[in-house]
Design a protein around this motif. Structure first.
Motif, short mmCIF file in Angstrom:
data_model
loop_
_atom_site.label_atom_id
_atom_site.label_comp_id
_atom_site.label_asym_id
_atom_site.label_seq_id
_atom_site.Cartn_x
_atom_site.Cartn_y
_atom_site.Cartn_z
N UNK A 17 0.86 -1.18 0.00
CA UNK A 17 0.00 0.00 0.00
C UNK A 17 0.90 1.23 0.00
N UNK A 18 0.60 2.30 -0.76
CA UNK A 18 1.49 3.46 -0.86
C UNK A 18 1.82 4.08 0.50
N UNK A 51 -9.17 -0.06 10.37
CA UNK A 51 -9.48 1.16 11.11
C UNK A 51 -9.33 2.34 10.17
N UNK A 52 -10.11 3.37 10.44
CA UNK A 52 -9.95 4.59 9.68
C UNK A 52 -11.05 4.79 8.66
N UNK A 79 -5.72 5.67 7.88
CA UNK A 79 -6.35 4.41 7.51
C UNK A 79 -5.39 3.26 7.79
N UNK A 80 -5.95 2.17 8.28
CA UNK A 80 -5.20 0.92 8.43
C UNK A 80 -5.92 -0.12 7.59
N UNK A 81 -5.20 -0.69 6.63
CA UNK A 81 -5.77 -1.73 5.78
C UNK A 81 -5.20 -3.08 6.20
N UNK A 93 -1.30 -2.64 7.42
CA UNK A 93 -0.48 -1.51 7.00
C UNK A 93 -1.22 -0.23 7.36
N UNK A 94 -0.60 0.60 8.19
CA UNK A 94 -1.20 1.88 8.60
C UNK A 94 -0.57 3.01 7.80
#
Length: 106
Positions: A17-18, A51-52, A79-81, A93-94
Motif C-alpha cells: 500500500x502506498x 481502522x480509519x 487508515x489501516x488496511x 499496513x497503517x
C-alpha cells in the motif's frame, strides 16, 4: 517401514500500500490508491479496512484492490488496511494521507 511427514507452517499474507503522502484534490474528488495483497502459501483471501476512513474494493484478480475515500475537508486521513489468508493470518499496513484542496484564487 518408515513414513516421512512434512509439515509446512502457514505464512502470513503481505500487504502493499502506498506510503504516507500529500494529495491535492478539487472539492468533491476522491482519493484512491492501489492495494495489493499476496500470500506466499497461495491461500490469499481478502483485503479491507481495519481502522480509519474509506473503503476497499476489488479491482482485479489475484489480490488487486483499491482503497478510496471522499474527503469532506482538508486535513489528515488515517487508515489501516489489512489482507488475510484462508487460515486466518493477517497483515496490517497503517498510513496517513494529507488532503489539501485546490481552490480558485480570486
Amino acid at each position: 517401514m518408515y513414513v516421512n511427514i512434512n509439515i509446512n507452517m502457514n505464512e502470513a499474507p503481505q500487504c502493499s500500500f502506498p506510503y504516507n503522502q500529500t494529495v491535492i484534490l478539487c472539492p468533491g474528488d476522491m482519493i484512491c490508491f492501489g492495494l495489493q495483497g499476496s500470500d506466499p502459501d497461495g491461500n490469499f483471501k481478502v483485503c479491507g479496512v481495519k481502522d480509519g476512513l474509506g473503503e476497499v474494493l476489488p479491482t482485479g484478480p489475484n489480490g488487486q484492490y483499491e482503497w478510496c475515500y471522499k474527503p469532506t475537508g482538508a486535513g489528515l486521513v488515517p487508515v489501516t488496511v489489512y489482507c488475510a489468508d484462508s487460515c486466518g493470518d493477517t497483515c496490517f499496513t497503517a498510513r496517513q494521507f494529507t488532503v489539501l484542496f485546490n481552490t480558485a484564487q480570486y
